[in-house]
Scaffold this motif. Structure first.
Motif, PDB file in Angstrom:
ATOM      1  N   ASP A  59      43.384  45.035  44.826  1.00 47.55           N
ATOM      2  CA  ASP A  59      43.105  42.761  45.916  1.00 47.55           C
ATOM      3  C   ASP A  59      44.364  43.442  46.983  1.00 47.55           C
ATOM      4  N   ARG A  60      43.731  43.521  47.882  1.00 47.87           N
ATOM      5  CA  ARG A  60      44.869  43.682  49.101  1.00 47.87           C
ATOM      6  C   ARG A  60      44.450  41.886  49.937  1.00 47.87           C
ATOM      7  N   SER A 109      54.772  36.775  41.974  1.00 42.19           N
ATOM      8  CA  SER A 109      53.678  37.255  41.524  1.00 42.19           C
ATOM      9  C   SER A 109      52.845  36.634  41.460  1.00 42.19           C
ATOM     10  N   GLY A 110      53.267  34.618  41.691  1.00 40.94           N
ATOM     11  CA  GLY A 110      52.463  33.902  41.398  1.00 40.94           C
ATOM     12  C   GLY A 110      52.026  34.313  40.262  1.00 40.94           C
ATOM     13  N   THR A 111      50.795  33.675  40.183  1.00 39.67           N
ATOM     14  CA  THR A 111      49.132  33.643  38.721  1.00 39.67           C
ATOM     15  C   THR A 111      49.284  34.933  38.687  1.00 39.67           C
ATOM     16  N   PHE A 112      49.261  35.993  37.719  1.00 39.84           N
ATOM     17  CA  PHE A 112      48.987  37.422  36.984  1.00 39.84           C
ATOM     18  C   PHE A 112      49.409  37.587  36.221  1.00 39.84           C
ATOM     19  N   GLY A 113      48.401  38.931  35.346  1.00 36.53           N
ATOM     20  CA  GLY A 113      48.753  38.656  33.992  1.00 36.53           C
ATOM     21  C   GLY A 113      47.759  39.056  33.349  1.00 36.53           C
ATOM     22  N   PHE A 114      47.247  40.013  32.512  1.00 34.00           N
ATOM     23  CA  PHE A 114      46.545  40.381  31.377  1.00 34.00           C
ATOM     24  C   PHE A 114      45.962  39.203  30.535  1.00 34.00           C
ATOM     25  N   LEU A 115      44.345  40.139  30.251  1.00 31.39           N
ATOM     26  CA  LEU A 115      43.699  39.011  29.475  1.00 31.39           C
ATOM     27  C   LEU A 115      43.685  40.064  28.012  1.00 31.39           C
ATOM     28  N   GLN A 136      45.051  34.399  41.390  1.00 27.47           N
ATOM     29  CA  GLN A 136      44.570  33.759  42.322  1.00 27.47           C
ATOM     30  C   GLN A 136      44.458  34.466  43.694  1.00 27.47           C
ATOM     31  N   SER A 137      43.531  33.473  44.105  1.00 26.88           N
ATOM     32  CA  SER A 137      43.650  34.305  45.748  1.00 26.88           C
ATOM     33  C   SER A 137      42.865  33.494  46.754  1.00 26.88           C
ATOM     34  N   GLU A 138      43.180  33.108  47.680  1.00 24.67           N
ATOM     35  CA  GLU A 138      42.087  32.536  48.388  1.00 24.67           C
ATOM     36  C   GLU A 138      41.513  33.193  49.874  1.00 24.67           C
ATOM     37  N   LYS A 139      40.677  33.933  49.438  1.00 26.37           N
ATOM     38  CA  LYS A 139      39.757  34.816  49.894  1.00 26.37           C
ATOM     39  C   LYS A 139      38.472  34.230  50.043  1.00 26.37           C
ATOM     40  N   THR A 140      38.294  32.835  49.412  1.00 24.59           N
ATOM     41  CA  THR A 140      36.985  32.108  49.601  1.00 24.59           C
ATOM     42  C   THR A 140      37.325  30.996  50.773  1.00 24.59           C
ATOM     43  N   GLY A 141      38.923  30.351  51.050  1.00 28.12           N
ATOM     44  CA  GLY A 141      39.133  30.207  51.739  1.00 28.12           C
ATOM     45  C   GLY A 141      40.288  28.854  50.893  1.00 28.12           C
ATOM     46  N   TYR A 142      40.053  28.863  50.090  1.00 29.55           N
ATOM     47  CA  TYR A 142      41.187  28.015  48.644  1.00 29.55           C
ATOM     48  C   TYR A 142      41.430  28.682  47.921  1.00 29.55           C
ATOM     49  N   SER A 143      41.997  28.131  46.739  1.00 24.84           N
ATOM     50  CA  SER A 143      43.141  29.766  46.017  1.00 24.84           C
ATOM     51  C   SER A 143      42.255  28.786  44.650  1.00 24.84           C
ATOM     52  N   HIS A 144      41.640  30.651  44.386  1.00 23.48           N
ATOM     53  CA  HIS A 144      40.332  30.328  42.909  1.00 23.48           C
ATOM     54  C   HIS A 144      41.428  31.214  42.365  1.00 23.48           C
ATOM     55  N   LEU A 145      40.496  31.114  41.040  1.00 24.41           N
ATOM     56  CA  LEU A 145      40.805  32.291  39.565  1.00 24.41           C
ATOM     57  C   LEU A 145      40.210  32.987  39.666  1.00 24.41           C
ATOM     58  N   TYR A 146      40.497  34.996  39.527  1.00 26.36           N
ATOM     59  CA  TYR A 146      40.280  35.559  39.845  1.00 26.36           C
ATOM     60  C   TYR A 146      40.281  36.621  38.381  1.00 26.36           C
ATOM     61  N   ILE A 147      39.380  37.711  38.130  1.00 23.74           N
ATOM     62  CA  ILE A 147      39.772  39.017  36.771  1.00 23.74           C
ATOM     63  C   ILE A 147      39.047  40.402  38.095  1.00 23.74           C
ATOM     64  N   HIS A 148      40.335  41.569  37.203  1.00 25.44           N
ATOM     65  CA  HIS A 148      39.659  42.210  37.201  1.00 25.44           C
ATOM     66  C   HIS A 148      39.617  43.143  36.270  1.00 25.44           C
ATOM     67  N   ASN A 184      36.449  49.308  35.070  1.00 22.64           N
ATOM     68  CA  ASN A 184      35.496  49.535  35.595  1.00 22.64           C
ATOM     69  C   ASN A 184      35.143  49.674  37.125  1.00 22.64           C
ATOM     70  N   GLY A 185      36.396  49.084  37.591  1.00 20.32           N
ATOM     71  CA  GLY A 185      37.058  48.517  39.090  1.00 20.32           C
ATOM     72  C   GLY A 185      36.382  47.205  39.882  1.00 20.32           C
ATOM     73  N   VAL A 186      35.219  46.399  38.009  1.00 21.04           N
ATOM     74  CA  VAL A 186      34.681  45.272  39.062  1.00 21.04           C
ATOM     75  C   VAL A 186      35.865  44.122  39.207  1.00 21.04           C
ATOM     76  N   THR A 187      35.862  43.795  40.118  1.00 23.95           N
ATOM     77  CA  THR A 187      36.402  41.945  40.258  1.00 23.95           C
ATOM     78  C   THR A 187      35.748  40.432  40.001  1.00 23.95           C
ATOM     79  N   LYS A 188      35.485  39.767  39.802  1.00 23.31           N
ATOM     80  CA  LYS A 188      34.910  38.711  39.313  1.00 23.31           C
ATOM     81  C   LYS A 188      35.362  37.038  39.283  1.00 23.31           C
TER      82      LYS A 188
END
Length: 798
Positions: free
Chosen positions: A382-383, A401-407, A416-428, A432-436
């Motif tokens: 993620d950039r 590094s903020g919210t950052f770790g392994f399941l 977490q990322s502001e990709k949508t304009g608000y800070s939300h939670l993501y997993i990668h 398989n390289g899939v981000t959700k």
């Protein structure tokens, strides 16, 4: 008789209640600015749980003696009991083994292990060195740090191994690399030259520089561990930290801090009121724009006995220039590698994956990269690029590094990322390289963490309203969030170790924080455990301001608190909160509790008061946060002016009868309002205010305005000192003389500017013993009496 008796009873109750409650019109500055523990009370804080989940620990001052001490209370309620500490006999810092039957910890500079069932404690080391940071590598292998190197000990065989042999070179003035060159006097030459030239616009004073040579020393921990062929090669580095062994035992990751070659010159703040009778100097922060230190990530290959530093040139977009360079067409901009810090590296539990976190020092990029430890190759996960600056809840920067770790599956990371304009939670998923994206909507996610079994998330969010915080759960791979707390306001939850119970620090607009307990079930009823309010506060029926929105000039909805009097006098006051990125239009008890009470007092005197979450305030997403980029005093100021016009349009406030007050960033906005909109703001009190952003600190200012050398346009249009000629109304400037945050020098320079401009409609109140945040009730009282007098003598008069 029955009717008469009932009437009599109601009358007696009404008389009794009226005797217990004072009207807000009786409020005085002296009363509301006294020590808060005497008038309001001290709320519970630093909440934690006993390890058996039966008791809640917290700090409290129920006797109003000005000192909080430790208490415990049963989750079932009862009396709170004062205790010596909240440790349960456990160390303050420890780590579990995989099945949580043992803990390992450092005590007195040695490493200990404890079996929880038997409570048996075993000492593993007894050396002259100070061991720290013990971790379970495997259930019988423990790693720890000693003399800046990584060691392991096998609890079954007793074999201790030295895994690294770093030879650490340090500058003792750098405080282990963590400080920013405190005490050094050599400045960043380009920045200091800019500041010297800039003084000609505002003052004749020029700063001088002094030099002091750097002093280095080196130390080495030696020891004979194992046979000669097992000895590690010596690696000479400076300021090594965060040393950790990969779970598969093949690599050691570490970080190296590099202090700046030309650390920025510090500012001296004189202290005039001293026990010796002599003025002393307080050595404080440097100004924005100085050269900054940075961190690198290194990998040591144990089998090969070799190491490398991760190459930042492999980061995508490392040479990208910011958009603002287009405003300087005559300047040559080189596309060269930016200064970047590698600020964290994490390993999957099986050692298969390593993920690193990087932040650019120009604040425009945050990278999360998969690292191939054998080769040092980087693969983008993620950039996050922001032409303003990277920030927001849980989002890392150049040093965090903020919210950052392994399941628990060891192949999926979260962030977490502001990709949508608000800070939300993501997993990668690294396999398989899939981000959700797990959460979505016009709200912010705060402090997410995993349940102990890894099946769900817990987090706080303002889904219901920007100013309401609730506690939620969410399936670990996404789904519909479940709201667990039920009472609107501020809900700050600490979950019990068995995850069955919530300890809630709850508050509302007019209700300071108290401790509640609730079952970890949606809609369960919270139970109040503490009562902290003093009689002084309880005797008033405090007004709950209405939370409203009004339209800004660009069509945006601006949230605000409105204090509307029953008998308005035609005057209005706007309060401006500080910090810039802070939220005060919310439904929980404010950190600006003095201002809440003062606004109640103003309202009772007939003033209509407005408290605005202007552009840059937190809680409203990325666009609101970055609305002030390169122009402080732009939309953040126009939101205030639009608020003033709203008061005139909708609430009968008369033109020419609006005042403004605020501290820190609020003081800065007040100055700008007085200088740029004298037709709207007739009187203002600017408290501990920034007058020139080129003189503020680097971390905060460079995010928003870049640096004075690189982006002078942003600084010139954002600093009130350049607009002082616009002052027409009545201005009060108030400042602590030992302010180590916004230096007293700021208002001294502004005072000289106002004198040179021939302005005589201003006054300055000085507080010789106060820092940025006042501590003495006498200082608070004096300051707010002056503010009230200012309003009464100007806008308060018809």
């Amino acid at each position: 008789m029955r009717k008469f008796g009932l009437f009599s009873l109601l009358f007696i109750c009404a008389v009794w209640l009226s005797a217990q409650t004072k009207p807000l019109s009786q409020l005085t500055v002296e009363e509301i600015m006294q020590a808060p523990e005497k008038f309001i009370g001290t709320s519970p804080s630093r909440v934690s749980w006993s390890k058996d989940s039966k008791n809640i620990y917290f700090y409290w001052d129920p006797d109003a003696d000005g000192r909080s001490s430790a208490f415990k209370i049963s989750k079932n309620g009862g009396e709170a009991e004062a205790i010596e500490d909240t440790s349960d006999g456990w160390p303050s810092s420890y780590e579990f083994n995989s099945d949580k039957t043992k803990i390992v910890y450092a005590k007195g500079g040695d490493i200990y292990i404890k079996e929880l069932k038997s409570d048996k404690e075993t000492r593993l080391t007894a050396t002259n060195s100070r061991e720290s940071n013990p971790r379970f590598h495997k259930d019988h292998i423990i790693t720890f740090i000693a003399d800046d190197n990584l060691f392991s000990i096998d609890t079954e065989t007793g074999l201790m191994k030295q895994l690294t042999n770093f030879l650490i070179e340090r500058n003792p003035d750098e405080d282990n690399g963590s400080s920013r060159n405190i005490g050094r006097s050599e400045g960043n030459r380009e920045q200091d030259n800019w500041l010297r030239d800039d003084q000609l616009n505002t003052s004749e004073y020029l700063a001088e520089q002094r030099r002091r040579p750097r002093r280095n020393f080196s130390g080495f921990f030696g020891g004979d561990f194992g046979q000669s062929e097992d000895r590690r090669s010596t690696i000479e580095l400076r300021n090594v930290r965060n040393i950790q062994l990969s779970p598969d035992g093949r690599f050691v990751s570490f970080m190296v801090y590099h202090s700046p070659e030309n650390g920025a010159k510090n500012t001296i703040v004189p202290n005039y009121v001293t026990s010796s009778g002599y003025t002393t100097d307080i050595n404080t922060r440097p100004k924005v724009g100085g050269e900054q230190g940075y961190s690198e990530i290194g990998i040591y290959n144990i089998a090969a006995d070799t190491f490398y530093m991760v190459d930042k040139m492999k980061l995508p977009g490392i040479t990208d220039l910011p958009d603002y360079v287009k405003d300087y067409p005559d300047k040559e901009w080189k596309e060269e590698p930016r200064n970047v810090s590698g600020n964290d590296i994490i390993w999957s539990g099986d050692g298969k994956y390593a993920v690193a976190h990087f932040g650019a020092h120009d604040n425009k990029d945050r990278w999360i990269m998969r690292l191939i430890p054998e080769t040092g190759d980087l693969i983008t996960i993620d950039r996050q690029r922001d032409e303003a600056w990277i920030a927001g809840p849980g989002i890392g920067s150049e040093s965090f590094s903020g919210t950052f770790g392994f399941l628990p599956d060891n192949k999926t990371i979260y962030f977490q990322s502001e990709k949508t304009g608000y800070s939300h939670l993501y997993i990668h998923d690294l396999s398989n390289g899939v981000t959700k994206q797990l959460t979505n909507g016009n709200f912010e996610v705060y402090n997410p963490f995993l349940s102990s079994d890894g099946s769900k998330w817990y987090f706080h969010a303002n889904m219901k309203h920007p100013g309401i915080r609730h506690f939620y759960s969410l399936p670990v791979r996404g789904g519909t969030p479940t709201q667990i707390t039920s009472v609107d306001g501020g809900n700050d939850v600490t979950l019990s170790p068995d995850e069955k119970t919530l300890a809630i620090e709850y508050s509302y607009i007019d209700q300071p924080t108290e401790l509640y307990v609730q079952d970890n079930k949606p809609g369960a009823k919270p139970k109040k455990l503490t009562e902290s309010l003093r009689d002084g506060f309880k005797q008033y029926d405090w007004h709950q301001p209405e939370v409203i929105t009004f339209k800004a000039e660009d069509g945006a909805d601006v949230h605000a608190r409105l204090y509307k009097p029953q008998n308005p006098n035609g005057a209005g006051v706007i309060f401006v909160h500080g910090a810039g990125y802070l939220q005060n239009v919310h439904f929980w008890w404010s950190t600006y509790f003095r201002e809440f009470m003062f606004n109640n007092m103003l309202m009772a005197k007939g003033y209509t008061v407005l408290d605005i979450d202007y552009r840059a305030s937190s809680g409203y997403g990325r666009d609101w946060r970055t609305g002030i980029y390169r122009h402080m005093g732009g939309k953040d100021l126009s939101d205030q002016i639009d608020g003033a016009r709203y008061l005139m349009r909708e609430h009968g406030v008369e033109a020419g009868r609006i005042g403004m007050y605020g501290g820190s960033y609020g003081g800065f906005i007040t100055l700008f309002a007085m200088f740029k909109h004298p037709d709207v703001i007739a009187a203002g009190a600017a408290l501990r205010s920034v007058t020139d952003w080129a003189h503020y600190n680097h971390g905060y200012t460079s995010n928003i305005l870049n640096t004075p050398v690189e982006d002078p346009i942003a600084f010139k249009r954002s600093s009130p000192i350049y607009f002082a000629e616009g002052l027409q109304g009545d201005l009060l400037i108030a400042h602590g003389m030992v302010d180590t945050n916004v230096h007293f020098q700021d208002v001294v320079r502004l005072a000289q500017r106002l004198i040179e401009l021939g302005k005589d409609n201003w006054e300055m109140a000085l507080y010789p013993i106060e820092n940025h945040g006042f501590t003495e009730p006498s200082s608070w009282t004096d300051e707010y009496k002056r503010i009230f007098k200012l309003f009464e003598n100007t806008i308060g008069k018809k």
